[in-house]
Design an enzyme around this catalytic site. Sequence first.
Site, PDB file in Angstrom:
ATOM      1  N   ASP A 207       9.579   2.864   1.794  1.00  0.00           N
ATOM      2  CA  ASP A 207       8.424   3.648   2.253  1.00  0.00           C
ATOM      3  C   ASP A 207       8.260   3.409   3.753  1.00  0.00           C
ATOM      4  OD1 ASP A 207       5.929   4.625   2.923  1.00  0.00           O
ATOM      5  OD2 ASP A 207       4.873   3.708   1.238  1.00  0.00           O
TER       6      ASP A 207
ATOM      7  N   GLN B  26       4.759   4.182   8.048  1.00  0.00           N
ATOM      8  CA  GLN B  26       4.295   3.731   9.366  1.00  0.00           C
ATOM      9  C   GLN B  26       5.435   3.365  10.298  1.00  0.00           C
ATOM     10  OE1 GLN B  26       1.035   0.999   9.438  1.00  0.00           O
ATOM     11  NE2 GLN B  26       0.087   1.832   7.608  1.00  0.00           N
TER      12      GLN B  26
ATOM     13  N   LYS C 192       2.939   9.586   7.622  1.00  0.00           N
ATOM     14  CA  LYS C 192       2.131   9.477   8.828  1.00  0.00           C
ATOM     15  C   LYS C 192       2.819   9.914  10.137  1.00  0.00           C
ATOM     16  CE  LYS C 192      -0.316   5.498   6.963  1.00  0.00           C
ATOM     17  NZ  LYS C 192      -1.731   5.837   6.998  1.00  0.00           N
TER      18      LYS C 192
ATOM     19  N   TRP D  49       0.884  -1.183   0.000  1.00  0.00           N
ATOM     20  CA  TRP D  49       0.000   0.000   0.000  1.00  0.00           C
ATOM     21  C   TRP D  49       0.913   1.222   0.000  1.00  0.00           C
ATOM     22  CZ3 TRP D  49      -5.573   0.190   0.898  1.00  0.00           C
ATOM     23  CH2 TRP D  49      -6.081   1.500   0.858  1.00  0.00           C
TER      24      TRP D  49
ATOM     25  N   GLU E 257       7.717  -1.435   1.565  1.00  0.00           N
ATOM     26  CA  GLU E 257       7.551  -1.134   2.995  1.00  0.00           C
ATOM     27  C   GLU E 257       8.448  -2.106   3.768  1.00  0.00           C
ATOM     28  OE1 GLU E 257       3.073  -1.261   3.909  1.00  0.00           O
ATOM     29  OE2 GLU E 257       3.223  -1.603   1.772  1.00  0.00           O
TER      30      GLU E 257
ATOM     31  N   ARG F 219      -4.512  -5.517  13.114  1.00  0.00           N
ATOM     32  CA  ARG F 219      -3.335  -4.643  13.031  1.00  0.00           C
ATOM     33  C   ARG F 219      -3.315  -3.800  14.297  1.00  0.00           C
ATOM     34  NH1 ARG F 219      -2.658  -0.809   7.784  1.00  0.00           N
ATOM     35  NH2 ARG F 219      -4.747  -0.216   8.355  1.00  0.00           N
TER      36      ARG F 219
END
Length: 441
Positions: free
Chosen positions: A251, A254, A280, A146, A218, A414
């Site tokens: 990336d 998070q 984020k 994502w 990620e 999650r």
Amino acid sequence: MSVMSAPVTSATPAGTPPRSGLDHLIRYGGPFPDFLVSRAEGSWLTTDDGRRVLDFTSGQMCATLGHGHPAILEAMREAGGRAVHLFSGFLSHDVIELARELMALLPEPLARAMFLSTGGEANEAALRLAKLNTGGHEVLAFAGSWHGMTAGAASSTYSAGRRGYGPGLPGTMALPTPNPYRCPIAHCRDRCDLACLDAGLGLTDAQSVGAPAAAIVEPVLSAGGIVPLPSGYLARLEQRCQERGMLLIVDEAQTALGRVGTMFAFEQHDVVPDFVTLSKTLGGGLPLSATVTTDAIEADAFDKGFLHVTSHVSDPLPAAVGRAVIETVLAEDLGARAVATGARLRAGLEELQRRHEPIGDVRGVGLMLGVDLVQDRESREPDPAYGSAVTERCLDLGLNVNIVKFAGLGSVLRIAPPLVIAAEDIDLGLEILDQALTDCR
Ligand SMILES: Cc1ncc(COP(=O)(O)O)c(C=O)c1O
């Protein structure tokens, strides 16, 4: 009658009851819940009907300092008094200081940043820079990825949202997600020997038209079901990228700024990527993102006339907040705290796994954990219906925990609470989850 002289009419025919504001919102991710949130403080939300909800998702994985941290509020107040927004070509003290402070945390040769608003935008900028630098356009990303909803980032987002929007960008290709619990090539079980990387590259090499640009990954796949990259994977990917003339984009939307223990997750893999994107966690809840790259890539892009102007590039107020976030993460040693609190949470989840048969796997890094819910532990068949029921029951009982359940990726709770969460709130969340797992059987 011309349009200009048409009488003004109400959209609601006479006699129909007025619609509430809710009925005027576009539903962008399934139905909305049946409550409103009136306050968010620390690790807790308060709903408009007075219920308290423990926030195990840090908002949308952004509020690592908790909601309403005084340092963020103070930075907003002070920066708001100076300058909120400027002409996109102008810079402010906070922007250049944020760049300097970020580079002090990052290894060489990473040296240059641009500040945008969202994670999708930061990835978009990295992808455009990579294309400009290499002259290629082919981009690899995980099948469980994502990276955002803007066209380039969405083209490299494979976990969800592909059907119904027309073609993705030419040259975008998927690599198998290296999830040892659900080996994507049915080769390993519980231990990844990296065979899926070379199998995936065999396929993407066959599809290539000889125009490589980048691989974007990620370090802990989030929407893909909380999958930390296996040991050695990122280093091997970096090497395979170099062999192909591709740039590596990590990336860290998070994972950056403490959630996984270190400032950046890539530090745990002994690589230095060509690009790091932050979002984020950098704004701690405000829209702030960064694309970071090397002097060499930046200079080459500049010479080639790189253009990536957005309305909010280099805005001063979010930059001031980003500085406050970094300062707080360092001052409160939130990385160490994530490790300690994450260990407590993980131990609690593993204890639940011993008593609840549907918990097939508990995995993750630091305070970014996943609970894979299965129909039975042998087949590892996901149980999305149970997962949805458990999250709904958690919410009834006062815990916000989110489930990812995309095709082929399992049904995974999650869990990513604020890094400042109190130990007793971790224990309370575990108690609620225990209750919900029992109630939904
Ligand atoms: C890893 C990752 N990258 C990028 C994005 C996109 O960020 P944004 O929603 O801020 O555009 C997300 C959002 O969930 C994400 O998880």
